[in-house]
Design an enzyme around this catalytic site. Structure first.
Site, PDB file in Angstrom:
ATOM      1  N   TYR A 154       0.858  -1.195   0.000  1.00  0.00           N
ATOM      2  CA  TYR A 154       0.000   0.000   0.000  1.00  0.00           C
ATOM      3  C   TYR A 154       0.886   1.235   0.000  1.00  0.00           C
ATOM      4  CZ  TYR A 154      -3.896   3.078   1.081  1.00  0.00           C
ATOM      5  OH  TYR A 154      -4.855   4.062   1.010  1.00  0.00           O
ATOM      6  N   ASP A 249       9.086   2.974   1.426  1.00  0.00           N
ATOM      7  CA  ASP A 249       7.867   3.636   1.899  1.00  0.00           C
ATOM      8  C   ASP A 249       7.772   3.360   3.403  1.00  0.00           C
ATOM      9  OD1 ASP A 249       5.444   4.605   2.555  1.00  0.00           O
ATOM     10  OD2 ASP A 249       4.317   3.544   1.005  1.00  0.00           O
ATOM     11  N   LYS A 277       2.009   9.836   8.955  1.00  0.00           N
ATOM     12  CA  LYS A 277       1.519   9.307  10.240  1.00  0.00           C
ATOM     13  C   LYS A 277       2.311   9.828  11.457  1.00  0.00           C
ATOM     14  CE  LYS A 277      -0.022   5.133   7.853  1.00  0.00           C
ATOM     15  NZ  LYS A 277      -1.422   5.256   7.573  1.00  0.00           N
TER      16      LYS A 277
END
Ligand SMILES: Cc1ncc(COP(=O)(O)O)c(C=O)c1O
Length: 441
Positions: A154, A249, A277
């Protein structure tokens, strides 16, 4: 603060009834939700607040929260250090634009200090933007168009990320599945797909596409799947051999696997890395970190040059998110923070595996180091194909059983332990799992 999805003593804590809010959601939001997830009608709830390791619904019920803001809330909800930082700063302006602010600069100092690949950083608002810009910088630097990603990884919501996100079967590598309508044909051909932890397939694809490949993008921990020894180092070596930009990532792993994220943890330094985040303390902030020679392509003085990579955003370097990120990283810097977090995570996993074994449920509590998920697979998965081979219907049923018993998770997704989780949380989670296993039949 008893947890229970059905708690007859719970008192509403919001202005309107839960049913009123559901009606608003159904009227105004597609599918009555906030994005890519929907709970069954009988298990939906509307969050009013988060406190430590728990969240409270508008109707008063409390849940133990392992969604953890998709991983942002590593120190739990409303941590006093973050609340204090934001409260102080709010009175001084929520948002500016383009002009430097002191909070963003102080955060940039912390990011460059801790992230191994970070000679420089550029701020973004989200993790999706960070992966999108990292790919753009790689293309601008190499003059090549294609990017290799891994099946089931993702990287956010943009077109270059929405390929082989939720495959139903193994791809015909390197051709992935297209997971959204509206994707231009031209984009589809630029994203190549390989299975995670499979260097041979990566070698084969790279051998064919090396002159067109700008970047390989990889999650150091792909969802719940940890890299096999040598996998990330192998990618580093392949990229070096062919002048391909290696992008980690780290939107989830950044600051979660340690202050140095996945790159610190696994000892492999990428050329670029995307973050989100935790770096914004749960606020709207991300960044691309990496080699100066790559990031200097974003220098606005280079506008008009062929290798210039355009980066801009209204909220980039937002001061509120910056102080939230600084406060969060301050807590993470405390001696033993990550060791304690990982030990807690092991404790939870052990308790949950004991329940599964005792109940004779053929599932494993997968993951480590603050990641966990119950999978109906015989062993820890190596890639997405292993996950697809598991019994996803039973997994979903068990996950819904946990939600029904007061555990806040999203069915079929990985969960997070937070530093504020308590032994009581874990005992209640084990109890909920026991009930869910019993109901599974
Ligand atoms: C590894 C990874 N990359 C990128 C993203 C996208 O981040 P955002 O949702 O902030 O756009 C996510 C979000 O969950 C993620 O887990």
């Amino acid at each position: 603060m008893t947890i229970a999805t059905i708690d007859p003593d719970a008192e509403p804590v919001a202005a309107r009834s839960q049913d009123d809010y559901f009606a608003i959601a159904e009227k105004n939001l597609p599918g009555g939700g906030l994005g890519g997830y929907a709970l069954p009608d009988d298990l939906r709830y509307i969050i009013r607040r988060g406190e430590g390791s728990r969240v409270q619904a508008t109707d008063g019920r409390w849940f133990i929260d392992y969604i953890g803001g998709a991983g942002a809330n590593i120190i739990g909800h409303s941590h006093p250090a973050v609340v204090e930082a934001i409260t102080e700063r709010t009175a001084e302006g929520l948002h500016f634009f383009a002009i430097l602010n002191d909070a963003a600069l102080e955060l940039s100092e912390k990011l460059v200090e801790h992230i191994p690949c970070a000679e420089k950083i550029v701020f973004t608002t989200t993790g999706s933007e960070a992966t999108f810009f990292a790919m753009r910088i790689a293309r601008a630097a190499t003059g090549r168009e294609k990017v290799l990603k891994f099946e089931g990884a993702y990287h956010g919501t943009h077109d270059y990320a929405a390929i082989s996100l939720f495959p139903k079967a193994a791809a015909n590598y390197p051709v992935g599945s297209v997971d959204t309508g509206g994707m231009p044909e031209a984009v589809k051909g630029t994203v190549l797909v390989a299975p995670y932890n499979d260097l041979d397939t990566v070698e084969r694809i790279v051998a064919e596409a090396k002159d067109e490949l700008a970047a390989i993008i990889v999650e150091p921990v792909q969802r719940i799947i940890f890299p096999e020894p040598g996998f990330l180092a192998g990618l580093r070596e392949i990229c070096d051999r062919h002048g391909i930009v290696l992008i980690f990532d780290e939107v989830v792993t950044g600051f979660r696997l340690g202050l140095g994220g996945g790159q610190g943890r696994f000892g492999v330094t990428p050329d670029l890395a995307s973050f989100g985040k935790i770096v914004g303390g749960g606020g709207p902030l991300g960044c691309v970190a990496g080699k100066a020679e790559l990031l200097d392509r974003c220098d606005p003085k280079r506008k008009g040059e062929p290798g210039y990579a355009f980066i801009n955003g209204t909220l980039h370097g937002n001061p509120l998110a910056s102080v939230a990120g600084l406060a969060t990283i301050g807590v993470l810097e405390e001696e033993g923070f990550h060791d304690d977090l990982f030990a807690k995570s092991e404790r939870l996993k052990t308790l949950l595996q004991e329940v599964l074994d005792r109940r004779g449920v053929p599932a494993i509590c997968a993951g480590r180091d603050s990641f966990w998920q119950i999978l109906f697979t015989p062993r820890e998965p190596r890639n997405q194909i292993d996950i697809l081979a598991g019994d996803s219907a039973r997994m979903r049923k068990l996950d819904l059983g946990l939600i029904r018993r007061g555990i806040s998770i999203l069915p079929g997704t990985r969960r997070f332990v937070a530093s504020v989780n308590t032994e009581e949380d874990f005992a209640l989670t084990a109890e909920a799992l026991d009930g869910a296993c019993k109901a599974l039949g």
